[in-house]
Design a protein around this motif. Structure first.
Motif, PDB file in Angstrom:
ATOM      1  N   ARG A  73       1.083  -1.134  -0.023  1.00  0.00           N
ATOM      2  CA  ARG A  73      -0.051   0.147  -0.059  1.00  0.00           C
ATOM      3  C   ARG A  73       0.942   1.408   0.003  1.00  0.00           C
ATOM      4  NH1 ARG A  73      -1.955   0.830   5.256  1.00  0.00           N
ATOM      5  NH2 ARG A  73      -0.942   2.783   5.329  1.00  0.00           N
ATOM      6  N   ASP A 116       0.504   5.126   0.790  1.00  0.00           N
ATOM      7  CA  ASP A 116      -0.367   6.417   1.466  1.00  0.00           C
ATOM      8  C   ASP A 116      -0.590   7.406   0.390  1.00  0.00           C
ATOM      9  OD1 ASP A 116      -0.734   4.930   3.715  1.00  0.00           O
ATOM     10  OD2 ASP A 116       0.880   6.017   4.668  1.00  0.00           O
ATOM     11  N   GLN A 117      -1.468   8.050  -0.035  1.00  0.00           N
ATOM     12  CA  GLN A 117      -1.766   9.201  -0.871  1.00  0.00           C
ATOM     13  C   GLN A 117      -1.184  10.207  -0.188  1.00  0.00           C
ATOM     14  OE1 GLN A 117      -5.850   9.989  -1.745  1.00  0.00           O
ATOM     15  NE2 GLN A 117      -5.267  10.994  -3.641  1.00  0.00           N
ATOM     16  N   TRP A 118      -0.438  10.977  -1.132  1.00  0.00           N
ATOM     17  CA  TRP A 118       0.335  12.229  -0.951  1.00  0.00           C
ATOM     18  C   TRP A 118       1.581  12.190  -0.057  1.00  0.00           C
ATOM     19  CZ3 TRP A 118      -1.493  13.779  -4.831  1.00  0.00           C
ATOM     20  CH2 TRP A 118      -2.913  14.083  -5.166  1.00  0.00           C
ATOM     21  N   SER A 119       2.028  10.987   0.307  1.00  0.00           N
ATOM     22  CA  SER A 119       3.220  10.535   0.908  1.00  0.00           C
ATOM     23  C   SER A 119       4.346  10.821   0.166  1.00  0.00           C
ATOM     24  CB  SER A 119       3.206   9.136   1.317  1.00  0.00           C
ATOM     25  OG  SER A 119       3.227   8.200   0.426  1.00  0.00           O
ATOM     26  N   TYR A 137       4.373   8.132  -2.563  1.00  0.00           N
ATOM     27  CA  TYR A 137       3.383   8.432  -3.628  1.00  0.00           C
ATOM     28  C   TYR A 137       3.953   9.326  -4.628  1.00  0.00           C
ATOM     29  CZ  TYR A 137      -1.204   9.581  -5.868  1.00  0.00           C
ATOM     30  OH  TYR A 137      -2.135   9.656  -6.743  1.00  0.00           O
ATOM     31  N   GLU A 138       4.311  10.732  -3.856  1.00  0.00           N
ATOM     32  CA  GLU A 138       4.745  11.691  -4.730  1.00  0.00           C
ATOM     33  C   GLU A 138       6.222  11.258  -5.680  1.00  0.00           C
ATOM     34  OE1 GLU A 138       5.576  14.731  -1.862  1.00  0.00           O
ATOM     35  OE2 GLU A 138       3.377  15.020  -1.597  1.00  0.00           O
ATOM     36  N   ARG A 185       3.922   2.805  -6.255  1.00  0.00           N
ATOM     37  CA  ARG A 185       2.436   2.241  -6.363  1.00  0.00           C
ATOM     38  C   ARG A 185       2.264   0.909  -5.958  1.00  0.00           C
ATOM     39  NH1 ARG A 185       2.586   7.069  -6.701  1.00  0.00           N
ATOM     40  NH2 ARG A 185       1.656   8.180  -8.489  1.00  0.00           N
ATOM     41  N   HIS A 186       1.306   0.409  -5.532  1.00  0.00           N
ATOM     42  CA  HIS A 186       1.193  -0.939  -4.965  1.00  0.00           C
ATOM     43  C   HIS A 186       1.607  -1.655  -6.082  1.00  0.00           C
ATOM     44  CE1 HIS A 186      -1.294  -4.446  -3.778  1.00  0.00           C
ATOM     45  NE2 HIS A 186      -1.512  -4.450  -4.940  1.00  0.00           N
TER      46      HIS A 186
END
Length: 109
Positions: free
Chosen positions: A34, A36-39, A42-43, A47-48
């Motif tokens: 997973r 976290d969005q905006w982590s 992620y930035e 991705r998963h």
């Protein structure tokens, strides 16, 4: 006050049997379960399903190794990440930031 570096992923050690059955030549790393969005992860484009192979100049052999590497990294440090996605290797970079309350630093599955 204790500060902890935050990457923003949950991950799992690679299962060698699963890798062998899939025909992958990768032997070490962690599977990103997973992001976290905006982590920071992620930035940076993680991705998963990605497999993290290196963080900075260190090969990542498992979750414990990743946590140790993060723990010894200063906030604000920009580290290269080498990862595999769909059998191809990619390189990106991530800014290590301070974990905020109620956030998982790195989750282990």
């Amino acid at each position: 006050r204790v500060t902890r570096p935050w990457l923003g992923i949950s991950g799992a050690d690679l299962d060698r049997n699963d890798l062998r059955m899939s025909g992958s030549s990768i032997k070490k790393g962690i599977l990103v379960v997973r992001v976290d969005q905006w982590s920071p992860a992620y930035e940076s484009g993680l991705r998963h399903g990605d497999i993290i192979l290196k963080l900075g100049d260190s090969e990542i052999t498992g979750m414990r190794n990743l946590i140790e590497k993060l723990s010894s990294t200063e906030m604000g440090t920009n580290l290269d990440i080498v990862f595999s996605r769909n059998g191809k290797k990619y390189r990106t970079s991530v800014d290590i930031r301070e974990a905020r309350e109620k956030r998982t630093v790195v989750g282990i599955q």
